[in-house]
Design a protein around this motif. Structure first.
Motif, PDB file in Angstrom:
ATOM      1  N   LEU A   1       5.038   7.553 -28.220  1.00 12.91           N
ATOM      2  CA  LEU A   1       5.473   7.638 -29.651  1.00 12.91           C
ATOM      3  C   LEU A   1       5.271   6.166 -30.002  1.00 12.91           C
ATOM      4  CD1 LEU A   1       6.481   9.735 -31.674  1.00 12.91           C
ATOM      5  CD2 LEU A   1       8.681   8.919 -30.977  1.00 12.91           C
ATOM      6  N   PHE A   2       4.338   5.736 -30.649  1.00  6.56           N
ATOM      7  CA  PHE A   2       4.025   4.348 -31.154  1.00  6.56           C
ATOM      8  C   PHE A   2       3.899   4.073 -32.687  1.00  6.56           C
ATOM      9  CE2 PHE A   2       2.569   1.536 -27.382  1.00  6.56           C
ATOM     10  CZ  PHE A   2       3.142   2.448 -26.354  1.00  6.56           C
ATOM     11  N   PHE A   3       5.038   3.391 -33.325  1.00  9.29           N
ATOM     12  CA  PHE A   3       4.940   3.195 -34.638  1.00  9.29           C
ATOM     13  C   PHE A   3       4.449   1.693 -34.822  1.00  9.29           C
ATOM     14  CE2 PHE A   3       8.436   5.913 -33.851  1.00  9.29           C
ATOM     15  CZ  PHE A   3       8.071   6.954 -34.658  1.00  9.29           C
ATOM     16  N   GLU A   4       3.690   1.085 -33.779  1.00  4.62           N
ATOM     17  CA  GLU A   4       3.326  -0.197 -33.747  1.00  4.62           C
ATOM     18  C   GLU A   4       1.920  -0.378 -33.130  1.00  4.62           C
ATOM     19  OE1 GLU A   4       5.139  -4.452 -33.759  1.00  4.62           O
ATOM     20  OE2 GLU A   4       5.644  -3.391 -32.135  1.00  4.62           O
ATOM     21  N   PRO A   5       0.967  -0.943 -33.130  1.00  3.20           N
ATOM     22  CA  PRO A   5      -0.047  -1.138 -32.475  1.00  3.20           C
ATOM     23  C   PRO A   5      -0.015  -1.484 -31.007  1.00  3.20           C
ATOM     24  CG  PRO A   5      -0.975  -2.174 -34.719  1.00  3.20           C
ATOM     25  CD  PRO A   5       0.653  -1.771 -34.485  1.00  3.20           C
ATOM     26  N   SER A   6      -0.755  -1.057 -29.954  1.00  2.00           N
ATOM     27  CA  SER A   6      -0.686  -1.546 -28.647  1.00  2.00           C
ATOM     28  C   SER A   6      -2.058  -1.201 -28.027  1.00  2.00           C
ATOM     29  CB  SER A   6       0.578  -0.934 -28.014  1.00  2.00           C
ATOM     30  OG  SER A   6       0.494  -1.081 -26.592  1.00  2.00           O
TER      31      SER A   6
ATOM     32  N   PHE B   1       0.752   9.841 -29.703  1.00  2.00           N
ATOM     33  CA  PHE B   1       1.120  10.022 -31.325  1.00  2.00           C
ATOM     34  C   PHE B   1       0.856   8.719 -31.889  1.00  2.00           C
ATOM     35  CE2 PHE B   1       4.000   8.617 -34.311  1.00  2.00           C
ATOM     36  CZ  PHE B   1       4.393   9.519 -35.318  1.00  2.00           C
ATOM     37  N   ASP B   2       0.278   8.918 -32.986  1.00  2.00           N
ATOM     38  CA  ASP B   2      -0.486   7.772 -33.931  1.00  2.00           C
ATOM     39  C   ASP B   2       0.118   7.847 -35.047  1.00  2.00           C
ATOM     40  OD1 ASP B   2      -1.831   5.824 -35.240  1.00  2.00           O
ATOM     41  OD2 ASP B   2      -3.672   6.682 -34.750  1.00  2.00           O
ATOM     42  N   ALA B   3       0.991   6.896 -35.303  1.00  2.00           N
ATOM     43  CA  ALA B   3       1.766   6.975 -36.570  1.00  2.00           C
ATOM     44  C   ALA B   3       0.758   6.829 -37.852  1.00  2.00           C
ATOM     45  CB  ALA B   3       2.722   5.765 -36.840  1.00  2.00           C
ATOM     46  N   SER B   4      -0.400   6.231 -37.929  1.00  2.00           N
ATOM     47  CA  SER B   4      -1.080   6.174 -39.051  1.00  2.00           C
ATOM     48  C   SER B   4      -1.907   7.678 -39.360  1.00  2.00           C
ATOM     49  CB  SER B   4      -2.232   5.017 -38.729  1.00  2.00           C
ATOM     50  OG  SER B   4      -3.076   5.639 -37.608  1.00  2.00           O
ATOM     51  N   THR B   5      -1.894   8.556 -38.481  1.00  2.00           N
ATOM     52  CA  THR B   5      -2.551   9.865 -38.650  1.00  2.00           C
ATOM     53  C   THR B   5      -1.457  10.958 -38.478  1.00  2.00           C
ATOM     54  OG1 THR B   5      -3.111  10.067 -36.440  1.00  2.00           O
ATOM     55  CG2 THR B   5      -4.637   9.053 -38.013  1.00  2.00           C
TER      56      THR B   5
ATOM     57  N   GLU C   1       9.911  17.199 -29.381  1.00  2.00           N
ATOM     58  CA  GLU C   1      10.999  17.736 -28.498  1.00  2.00           C
ATOM     59  C   GLU C   1      11.002  19.326 -28.409  1.00  2.00           C
ATOM     60  OE1 GLU C   1      15.114  15.176 -27.353  1.00  2.00           O
ATOM     61  OE2 GLU C   1      14.892  16.115 -29.438  1.00  2.00           O
ATOM     62  N   ALA C   2      10.879  19.878 -29.597  1.00  2.00           N
ATOM     63  CA  ALA C   2      11.151  21.475 -29.927  1.00  2.00           C
ATOM     64  C   ALA C   2       9.675  22.037 -29.101  1.00  2.00           C
ATOM     65  CB  ALA C   2      10.903  21.728 -31.049  1.00  2.00           C
ATOM     66  N   MET C   3       8.876  21.115 -28.893  1.00  2.00           N
ATOM     67  CA  MET C   3       7.462  21.442 -28.140  1.00  2.00           C
ATOM     68  C   MET C   3       7.663  21.608 -26.789  1.00  2.00           C
ATOM     69  SD  MET C   3       4.643  19.644 -30.603  1.00  2.00           S
ATOM     70  CE  MET C   3       4.536  19.924 -32.197  1.00  2.00           C
ATOM     71  N   GLY C   4       8.734  21.218 -26.270  1.00  2.00           N
ATOM     72  CA  GLY C   4       8.988  21.041 -24.779  1.00  2.00           C
ATOM     73  C   GLY C   4       8.666  19.835 -24.132  1.00  2.00           C
ATOM     74  N   VAL C   5       8.591  18.653 -25.161  1.00  2.00           N
ATOM     75  CA  VAL C   5       8.111  17.382 -24.668  1.00  2.00           C
ATOM     76  C   VAL C   5       9.865  16.608 -24.255  1.00  2.00           C
ATOM     77  CG1 VAL C   5       7.485  15.005 -25.165  1.00  2.00           C
ATOM     78  CG2 VAL C   5       6.359  16.985 -25.727  1.00  2.00           C
ATOM     79  N   HIS C   6       9.651  16.204 -22.903  1.00  2.00           N
ATOM     80  CA  HIS C   6      11.132  15.546 -22.230  1.00  2.00           C
ATOM     81  C   HIS C   6      11.066  14.279 -22.128  1.00  2.00           C
ATOM     82  CE1 HIS C   6      12.940  19.473 -21.961  1.00  2.00           C
ATOM     83  NE2 HIS C   6      11.867  19.949 -21.301  1.00  2.00           N
ATOM     84  N   GLY C   7       9.773  13.539 -22.458  1.00  2.00           N
ATOM     85  CA  GLY C   7       9.804  12.033 -22.083  1.00  2.00           C
ATOM     86  C   GLY C   7       9.040  11.509 -23.236  1.00  2.00           C
ATOM     87  N   PHE C   8       9.565  10.238 -23.903  1.00  2.00           N
ATOM     88  CA  PHE C   8       9.212   9.575 -24.969  1.00  2.00           C
ATOM     89  C   PHE C   8       9.070   8.052 -24.740  1.00  2.00           C
ATOM     90  CE2 PHE C   8      10.658  13.594 -26.703  1.00  2.00           C
ATOM     91  CZ  PHE C   8       9.845  13.893 -27.959  1.00  2.00           C
ATOM     92  N   ILE C   9       7.749   7.584 -24.754  1.00  2.00           N
ATOM     93  CA  ILE C   9       7.537   6.212 -24.435  1.00  2.00           C
ATOM     94  C   ILE C   9       7.561   5.699 -26.007  1.00  2.00           C
ATOM     95  CG2 ILE C   9       6.133   4.300 -23.803  1.00  2.00           C
ATOM     96  CD1 ILE C   9       5.170   7.060 -21.779  1.00  2.00           C
ATOM     97  N   VAL C  10       8.342   4.752 -26.540  1.00  2.00           N
ATOM     98  CA  VAL C  10       8.585   4.537 -27.871  1.00  2.00           C
ATOM     99  C   VAL C  10       8.166   3.127 -27.911  1.00  2.00           C
ATOM    100  CG1 VAL C  10      10.017   4.462 -29.971  1.00  2.00           C
ATOM    101  CG2 VAL C  10      10.167   6.172 -28.124  1.00  2.00           C
ATOM    102  N   ARG C  11       7.460   2.668 -29.184  1.00  2.00           N
ATOM    103  CA  ARG C  11       7.204   1.301 -29.675  1.00  2.00           C
ATOM    104  C   ARG C  11       7.316   1.325 -31.147  1.00  2.00           C
ATOM    105  NH1 ARG C  11       2.859  -3.116 -28.261  1.00  2.00           N
ATOM    106  NH2 ARG C  11       4.245  -3.131 -26.587  1.00  2.00           N
ATOM    107  N   ALA C  12       8.312   0.447 -31.453  1.00  2.00           N
ATOM    108  CA  ALA C  12       8.994   0.231 -33.056  1.00  2.00           C
ATOM    109  C   ALA C  12       8.942  -1.177 -33.555  1.00  2.00           C
ATOM    110  CB  ALA C  12      10.323   1.029 -33.112  1.00  2.00           C
TER     111      ALA C  12
END
Length: 320
Positions: free
Chosen positions: A60-65, A86-90, A107-118
């Motif tokens: 879940l990236f809100f910033e380029p990487s 996940f691509d915030a731009s699209t 989460e509602a789709m059954g995803v339990h792990g999130f790797i987040v950049r902000a």
């Protein structure tokens, strides 16, 4: 609030460190060493493809990487996870959806792990506070605050190159510490592992004025700070996070704080050079050093996969 992660209030939300990895400031030494040991196991070529079988993980990236996103993706795949990118731009965030709603939707789709950049300081902790009990969040870099898996991979790389006796090491961190989440995580990890001497060098305008440099020897004279050090951690000049005028010019910065072959000769004869990337070649480091025999830059990149495997396995590789 930044445009890329709407709906998040950046604050130091109280989150369970056994469920999430937000930073290294509160990680016990024993846990850090266990993660490094497990990462070394993976670095030695071992996989555990059953660890995350049937578990869905989202980047879940809100910033380029580049390095962080790809290495997390590869780490999750090597553990058998299903990976969503996940691509915030699209995504619907471009239509005004909040980061919280984005999390809850996935989460509602059954995803339990999130790797987040902000971009916002504290944004990952704030998001973790909104997560369901069975969800784990990993901070892949938030604002200037923290980049814990980069700190861990740097420690793994350092341990491989210099051995486990951190109290015998002299480590020098050079450059834009003020805007560097990597530097903050590295400093937490170096202190936790009992590093003998931590030196920090950079122009006054690029050094933080809080307790980030606690226990460090601070200098503005790069040539003097280099004397006898075992490890040089060069930092990128983060022009996208600073106000104009922090440095007079890139040429002046390179003159005063750029690592050249000639400067490297002041360090210990077996000193090694690290850089979290991306590098501003010709600014904080020359091609000859970045690509030279003492550079550990590509080893750091490779170790990123192993460390992120260890973290994902620890947080998600058991019944939740």
């Amino acid at each position: 609030m930044s445009h890329d992660a709407p709906g998040l209030r950046p604050h130091a939300a109280a989150v369970d460190p056994s469920r999430h990895l937000i930073g290294l400031h509160d990680m016990p030494r024993e846990r850090m060493l266990a993660l490094l040991d497990r990462a070394q196991h993976f670095a030695d070529g071992h996989d555990n493809r059953a660890a995350l079988a049937g578990i869905a993980v989202c980047t879940l990236f809100f910033e380029p990487s580049t390095r962080t996103r790809l290495s997390f993706q590869l780490a999750a795949q090597r553990l058998g996870a299903d990976v969503l990118n996940f691509d915030a731009s699209t995504s619907s965030t471009s239509k005004g959806e909040t980061a919280r709603d984005t999390l809850k939707t996935i989460e509602a789709m059954g995803v339990h792990g999130f790797i987040v950049r902000a971009r916002e300081d504290g944004a990952v902790a704030a998001l973790a506070a909104e997560a369901n009990p069975g969800t784990a969040l990993i901070n892949a870099g938030d604002g200037r605050s923290a980049h814990p898996t980069q700190g861990l991979l740097d420690m793994l790389t350092l341990r491989q190159a210099k051995g486990p006796d951190f109290p015998q090491l002299k480590v020098l961190i050079v450059g834009d510490v003020k805007h560097s989440r990597v530097a903050r995580s590295d400093l937490h990890a170096l202190r936790t592992l009992g590093t003998g001497e931590i030196r920090v060098c950079g122009p006054q305008a690029l050094l933080p004025d809080d307790d980030t440099l606690r226990g460090c020897t601070v200098s503005h004279d790069f040539d003097a700070a280099l004397e006898g050090v075992d490890v040089l951690m060069m930092l990128r000049l983060q022009r996208e996070r600073m106000e104009e005028g922090r440095v007079s010019s890139l040429d002046d910065y390179h003159r005063d704080y750029g690592l050249t072959t000639e400067r490297l000769a002041r360090a210990a004869a077996d000193a090694v050079v690290m850089h979290p990337g991306p590098m501003n070649r010709g600014v904080e480091i020359t091609d000859e050093v970045a690509d030279g025999p003492r550079s550990l830059v590509l080893r750091q990149v490779g170790n990123g996969v192993a460390v992120r495997m260890a973290v994902l396995e620890a947080l998600l590789g058991h019944p939740r």
